[in-house]
Write an enzyme that holds these catalytic residues in place. Structure first.
Site: not given
Length: 265
Positions: A94, A215, A243
């Site tokens: 991320s 996601d 995610h």
């Protein structure tokens, strides 16, 4: 716990295992301790694993104020050097994926390979901006709602369905109590400004970009796939998860990463 002074912060990191070096960089709201619990035992049986708390996270300490992507990248590199792993494989998740892209572009001599997971080229996408601004609003106004939103968007519906209501409520209560909300706000402020479009085009080390099929934070069709297309020679793969792949499908993630790492040195 070891520390290193770098880019305006006292940077904490953890080292475990033996073998070639793998450096893990967490995402927004995470830390070296909380982001990899489902992966660490398997990884440390084959690799020397360095987990870094960049400024604003975990046990690292800095002077506060806005976070800077270049400074966070420098902190991760300094921690890896202090840990003594030499050239290393880098996996960033991320926000950590964006930091990893920055490191790969600016410090190719330090890396064997880079694996951006659930990452992006830029946060300028209107949908992502809307989501991040909602996060920022809820951090200030309704932290319980922010915690519930995080649970809903970080994981796939199938993963959430595995747990009963009591387990989910306890997880949200633990997250609400355990979050460093000031640090999270600083990281979301940084998320709103991210752009590594130029850096991605300069990456010359082996790269495996991994998207997460379900996601809801950075959908792969608009982010991970675009990132892979920008990095010269990058491989691309997708995991069947939301995610937060390190929690949801840790073994599948390792099964993708390890053959790539072995092939890359």
């Amino acid at each position: 716990m070891p520390y290193v002074e770098a880019a305006g912060a006292r940077v904490a990191y953890r080292v475990a295992g033996s073998g070639p070096g793998v450096v893990l960089v967490h995402g927004t709201g995470g830390s070296a301790e909380t982001s990899w619990p489902e992966m660490i035992d398997r990884l440390t049986s084959r690799w020397t694993v360095v987990r870094v708390d960049f400024a604003g996270s975990g046990d690292s300490v800095d002077g506060g104020g806005p976070l800077d992507l270049a400074a966070l990248a420098a902190q991760v590199v300094a921690a890896a050097q202090d840990a003594g792993v030499g050239r290393f494989h880098l996996l960033g998740f991320s926000l950590g994926a964006v930091i990893a892209v920055k490191i790969a572009a600016d410090h190719p001599d330090k890396l064997l390979s880079v694996v951006p997971l659930a990452g992006m080229l830029s946060s300028a996408d209107p949908r992502l901006q809307m989501q991040l601004r909602l996060w920022r609003h809820l951090i200030d106004s309704d932290r319980e709602a922010m915690t519930r939103l995080g649970m809903l968007t970080c994981f796939s519906p199938d993963y959430i369905a595995r747990f009963d209501a009591g387990t989910l409520e306890q997880a949200m209560a633990d997250d609400l109590a355990g979050t460093d909300w000031d640090a999270l706000a600083r990281q979301v402020d940084l998320d709103l400004t991210l752009d590594v479009t130029q850096e991605a085009a300069r990456i010359a080390v082996p790269a495996l970009v991994i998207g997460c099929r379900h996601d809801q934070i950075v959908p792969p069709v608009r982010h991970a796939r675009v990132l892979a297309d920008r990095i010269p020679g990058a491989l691309y793969a997708e995991l069947d998860c939301g995610h937060c792949a390190p929690f949801e499908v840790p073994d599948a993630l390792i099964d993708l990463a390890e053959p790539f790492w072995r092939k890359s040195g």
